[in-house]
Design a protein around this motif. Sequence first.
Motif, PDB file in Angstrom:
ATOM      1  N   UNK A 120     -26.407 -24.132 -26.445  1.00 55.08           N
ATOM      2  CA  UNK A 120     -26.166 -23.298 -25.257  1.00 55.08           C
ATOM      3  C   UNK A 120     -27.219 -22.203 -25.097  1.00 55.08           C
ATOM      4  N   UNK A 121     -27.416 -21.805 -23.846  1.00 55.45           N
ATOM      5  CA  UNK A 121     -28.521 -20.899 -23.514  1.00 55.45           C
ATOM      6  C   UNK A 121     -28.354 -19.484 -24.059  1.00 55.45           C
ATOM      7  N   UNK A 122     -27.150 -19.106 -24.486  1.00 57.15           N
ATOM      8  CA  UNK A 122     -26.969 -17.708 -24.888  1.00 57.15           C
ATOM      9  C   UNK A 122     -27.649 -17.359 -26.202  1.00 57.15           C
ATOM     10  N   UNK A 123     -28.103 -18.370 -26.937  1.00 56.19           N
ATOM     11  CA  UNK A 123     -28.688 -18.092 -28.247  1.00 56.19           C
ATOM     12  C   UNK A 123     -30.178 -17.750 -28.123  1.00 56.19           C
ATOM     13  N   UNK A 124     -30.596 -16.751 -28.894  1.00 57.65           N
ATOM     14  CA  UNK A 124     -31.991 -16.286 -28.865  1.00 57.65           C
ATOM     15  C   UNK A 124     -32.834 -16.934 -29.950  1.00 57.65           C
ATOM     16  N   UNK A 125     -32.172 -17.405 -31.018  1.00 59.00           N
ATOM     17  CA  UNK A 125     -32.906 -17.901 -32.187  1.00 59.00           C
ATOM     18  C   UNK A 125     -31.973 -18.767 -33.027  1.00 59.00           C
ATOM     19  N   UNK A 126     -32.527 -19.793 -33.655  1.00 60.33           N
ATOM     20  CA  UNK A 126     -31.746 -20.690 -34.505  1.00 60.33           C
ATOM     21  C   UNK A 126     -32.198 -20.522 -35.954  1.00 60.33           C
ATOM     22  N   UNK A 127     -31.221 -20.321 -36.839  1.00 59.20           N
ATOM     23  CA  UNK A 127     -31.473 -20.214 -38.276  1.00 59.20           C
ATOM     24  C   UNK A 127     -30.788 -21.400 -38.960  1.00 59.20           C
ATOM     25  N   UNK A 128     -31.569 -22.221 -39.623  1.00 60.44           N
ATOM     26  CA  UNK A 128     -31.076 -23.460 -40.214  1.00 60.44           C
ATOM     27  C   UNK A 128     -31.224 -23.373 -41.732  1.00 60.44           C
ATOM     28  N   UNK A 129     -30.088 -23.432 -42.432  1.00 55.76           N
ATOM     29  CA  UNK A 129     -30.106 -23.361 -43.892  1.00 55.76           C
ATOM     30  C   UNK A 129     -30.041 -24.777 -44.451  1.00 55.76           C
ATOM     31  N   UNK A 130     -30.951 -25.080 -45.357  1.00 49.93           N
ATOM     32  CA  UNK A 130     -31.062 -26.435 -45.899  1.00 49.93           C
ATOM     33  C   UNK A 130     -29.824 -26.820 -46.692  1.00 49.93           C
ATOM     34  N   UNK A 131     -29.423 -28.069 -46.531  1.00 52.98           N
ATOM     35  CA  UNK A 131     -28.399 -28.671 -47.377  1.00 52.98           C
ATOM     36  C   UNK A 131     -28.653 -30.174 -47.360  1.00 52.98           C
ATOM     37  N   UNK A 132     -28.057 -30.879 -48.301  1.00 53.24           N
ATOM     38  CA  UNK A 132     -28.364 -32.303 -48.442  1.00 53.24           C
ATOM     39  C   UNK A 132     -28.005 -33.089 -47.189  1.00 53.24           C
ATOM     40  N   UNK A 133     -26.836 -32.814 -46.589  1.00 50.24           N
ATOM     41  CA  UNK A 133     -26.445 -33.584 -45.426  1.00 50.24           C
ATOM     42  C   UNK A 133     -27.101 -33.098 -44.140  1.00 50.24           C
ATOM     43  N   UNK A 134     -27.535 -31.820 -44.105  1.00 49.96           N
ATOM     44  CA  UNK A 134     -28.136 -31.287 -42.885  1.00 49.96           C
ATOM     45  C   UNK A 134     -29.604 -31.660 -42.721  1.00 49.96           C
ATOM     46  N   UNK A 135     -30.288 -31.941 -43.823  1.00 53.65           N
ATOM     47  CA  UNK A 135     -31.731 -32.160 -43.761  1.00 53.65           C
ATOM     48  C   UNK A 135     -32.094 -33.323 -42.850  1.00 53.65           C
ATOM     49  N   UNK A 136     -31.251 -34.345 -42.801  1.00 58.14           N
ATOM     50  CA  UNK A 136     -31.574 -35.516 -41.976  1.00 58.14           C
ATOM     51  C   UNK A 136     -31.580 -35.164 -40.488  1.00 58.14           C
ATOM     52  N   UNK A 163     -32.727 -32.229 -39.371  1.00 59.11           N
ATOM     53  CA  UNK A 163     -33.712 -31.177 -39.178  1.00 59.11           C
ATOM     54  C   UNK A 163     -34.752 -31.551 -38.123  1.00 59.11           C
ATOM     55  N   UNK A 164     -35.238 -32.790 -38.181  1.00 55.09           N
ATOM     56  CA  UNK A 164     -36.295 -33.218 -37.264  1.00 55.09           C
ATOM     57  C   UNK A 164     -35.883 -33.107 -35.811  1.00 55.09           C
ATOM     58  N   UNK A 165     -34.706 -33.645 -35.482  1.00 51.63           N
ATOM     59  CA  UNK A 165     -34.267 -33.617 -34.085  1.00 51.63           C
ATOM     60  C   UNK A 165     -33.988 -32.190 -33.619  1.00 51.63           C
ATOM     61  N   UNK A 166     -33.432 -31.352 -34.505  1.00 52.93           N
ATOM     62  CA  UNK A 166     -33.147 -29.974 -34.133  1.00 52.93           C
ATOM     63  C   UNK A 166     -34.441 -29.184 -33.917  1.00 52.93           C
ATOM     64  N   UNK A 167     -35.424 -29.428 -34.775  1.00 57.62           N
ATOM     65  CA  UNK A 167     -36.716 -28.757 -34.634  1.00 57.62           C
ATOM     66  C   UNK A 167     -37.380 -29.139 -33.314  1.00 57.62           C
ATOM     67  N   UNK A 168     -37.345 -30.435 -32.984  1.00 56.84           N
ATOM     68  CA  UNK A 168     -37.954 -30.885 -31.725  1.00 56.84           C
ATOM     69  C   UNK A 168     -37.230 -30.281 -30.527  1.00 56.84           C
ATOM     70  N   UNK A 169     -35.914 -30.206 -30.614  1.00 59.86           N
ATOM     71  CA  UNK A 169     -35.149 -29.637 -29.512  1.00 59.86           C
ATOM     72  C   UNK A 169     -35.527 -28.165 -29.296  1.00 59.86           C
ATOM     73  N   UNK A 170     -35.573 -27.398 -30.384  1.00 56.32           N
ATOM     74  CA  UNK A 170     -35.924 -25.974 -30.273  1.00 56.32           C
ATOM     75  C   UNK A 170     -37.331 -25.804 -29.703  1.00 56.32           C
ATOM     76  N   UNK A 171     -38.239 -26.682 -30.115  1.00 57.14           N
ATOM     77  CA  UNK A 171     -39.605 -26.613 -29.591  1.00 57.14           C
ATOM     78  C   UNK A 171     -39.614 -26.878 -28.086  1.00 57.14           C
ATOM     79  N   UNK A 173     -37.433 -22.168 -28.238  1.00 56.06           N
ATOM     80  CA  UNK A 173     -36.456 -21.374 -28.980  1.00 56.06           C
ATOM     81  C   UNK A 173     -36.955 -21.180 -30.408  1.00 56.06           C
ATOM     82  N   UNK A 174     -37.151 -19.951 -30.858  1.00 57.06           N
ATOM     83  CA  UNK A 174     -37.611 -19.734 -32.238  1.00 57.06           C
ATOM     84  C   UNK A 174     -36.651 -20.368 -33.238  1.00 57.06           C
ATOM     85  N   UNK A 175     -37.221 -20.955 -34.297  1.00 58.71           N
ATOM     86  CA  UNK A 175     -36.435 -21.746 -35.240  1.00 58.71           C
ATOM     87  C   UNK A 175     -36.887 -21.415 -36.660  1.00 58.71           C
TER      88      UNK A 175
END
Length: 565
Positions: free
Chosen positions: A132-148, A150-158, A162-164
Amino acid sequence: MVPRPLTPPLLRAPTAKEKKYDRQLRLWATSGQQALEDAHVLLFNGGGPGVVGVETLKNLILPGIGSYTIVDDTIVAVKDLGINFFLTDDSLGKSRAHETCKYLNELNPDVKGYPVENSLLQFLSKSGHEIPNQYSLVLFVASEQNTVLLGSLSKYCASKALPFFYVHSLGLFSYFSLQLPDVFPIVDTHPDPTSTQDLRLLDPWPELRAFTQSKTENLDTLSDHDHGHVPYLLLLLRIVDEWKESHAGSSPTQYKDKKEVKSLVESKARTSNPEGREENFDEAAGAVLKSLNVPTLPSGLGQIFNEASCKEPQRDSANFWLVANAIQQFHNTHDSLPLPGALPDMKAQSQDYIELQNIYKAKARQDVDEVTKFVRSMEADLQRQTPVERKEIEAFCKGAAFAKLIKGQPPLAIFPRTISEARKTSLWSLLTEEESLMPIYLAFLIYDTRVQLDQLPLKDYPVSTEISERVKIHARTMMLSFVPKSANQEDQDAVEESVQKLLTRMEPILDEFFRADGAELHNISALTGGMVAQEIIKVLTKQYIPIDNTCVFDGITSTSAVFPI
C-alpha cells in the motif's frame, strides 16, 4: 510627563516538542524532523528471531518516526524471551507482532505502531501483491523462509521507487544492504563547514570590490589597531590585485603563485606592535592555499546535470529537477554556482564584519533571485499548478556544490545478479585483501542463497570444522561469480589459489552461521539495529549521505566495513 519605557517583546519559549527532540533538531532541523514524523516504515519480521528488526524500530521510535507496521506471523516461544527485550513471560503463546508493538509503543506516545499477524506471503496476497502507498520504506529481515521472496520484493520496491533495506544478523556477525530508487538526490548533505566557504576572491563582484577599496586604500597609514583589524578577506583581495599587476593580470592559480602571494601577505604584516604579530595577517596567509581557487563544477553536481530528468524536466517532475535545471542555467550563464553567502569567523571590528557579511548575503539573495526566475519560467512553460517554494530553491542554491545523486542497487542476496566488470574488479580486490571483511559478506551470500539455489534444509548442513562438499561447491560458485575476466585471463593458477585461501578464511565463519542455526545474539542485533536506523533516518530525511550500499559487522573483532556492491 516622562515617557514610559517600552516593554521588550517576550521571547518565545521552546515548545514541548522542541524540548523533547532538542538534540536531534540540531542535527536535521525542523524539516528533517517533519520528514521523520510523516514517515511510515513497514517491517517484514517473520520466520526468524526478528530481534534486529525490533531493535531497528526502537531506534526509529525514540527520535519520533510517525508510524510503523510489523508484519510477523510468529507465535512467541520460550527461546524468544532470552533475546528479545520487547517480550515478557506474559507474551508466551501470543502473537509476536502484537506483543512487540505493545512494548515498543511505550517508548514514545507520539508514534503509532500497527501489528499485522500475517506471513510475508499472506500480507502480499491480501494487498493484491502490492505494498500500500502509505509506506515510506520497507525493512526486510532475513529468515530461511523469507529469503526466497526477497527477489520479487526487491524488484517491486525498485519499480515503485520505494527505499528497501535488507538486514541479516546471525550469531556473531551481521550485515545490511540498502536499495534506493534508481535516482535518489540529496541536497542537504551536511558537509564540513570549512569546505562550504565560497569567497570568490579571484572574481569579486562590484560591491565587494568597492568595500575592499574603501577599507584598504590607505592600508599603510592606518594605526596599529585598525591595521590589525582589517578583515583578512579584504587583505587578500588587495594583495591579489597587487600580484596581478606584476603578472600581466593573470590570477594566482598555481601552487607556486599562491606561495608568492602568501609570502607577500607575510611581508606586509607589522611586527613592531605590542603583540609582535597581527592575527588578521596570519589568517590571510593561512587562507591563501584553500581560498584562492578558480570555481569548478563538482563531480556530484555534474552527475546531476547529466541526468535526463535534469536536462528536460517534465510537468510531473519532482521539484528537485526543476531547481537543478535552473542552477544549471545559472552555471551556464556565469560559469559559477550561486554564492552560498556564508562567511568564516575572522579578526575584524564588529561593524566591518557585519557590513562584509551583508555584502555576501545580498549577493547570495541576488543569485537565488536569478535561479528563482529560471524556475518560474519553467513552471509557466510546463503549466505546473504548484510552484516550488522559495525556501526550497534557496536551500538547493546554498548546498548545490555538495548535492549528491545516489543510484540504487538491489541486494546481492538475490543471486545470481549481473555485476559489471568494473565492480567485479573492485570486489575481487576486496575479497583477496588480508584484513578485509568482504569474506564475511560472501559467507552471508552463501548462507542466504542456499535455499534459492539448492532448496537444501538447514539441518542438512553439518556443524563441523570440515565444511561439507556441497557447501564448498556452493561457495566456489559464488566466489567465481566475483572473478573479473581480466584476472581469469592473466593467471588462472593465481585465481585458484585465491579461491582456496578464501575457502579457508570462510570455514570458521560458515561454521559459526550453521552453529547459530538461524539464531541472533541480542548485543549484535542491538548494535546492528542502531546502524540500520541511522541509515534509515538519512534516507527518510534526505539529509546526510547514506552508505553505498552494504555494511558488514564482525562481532568478534568489533569492526565494520562498507562496500559498494
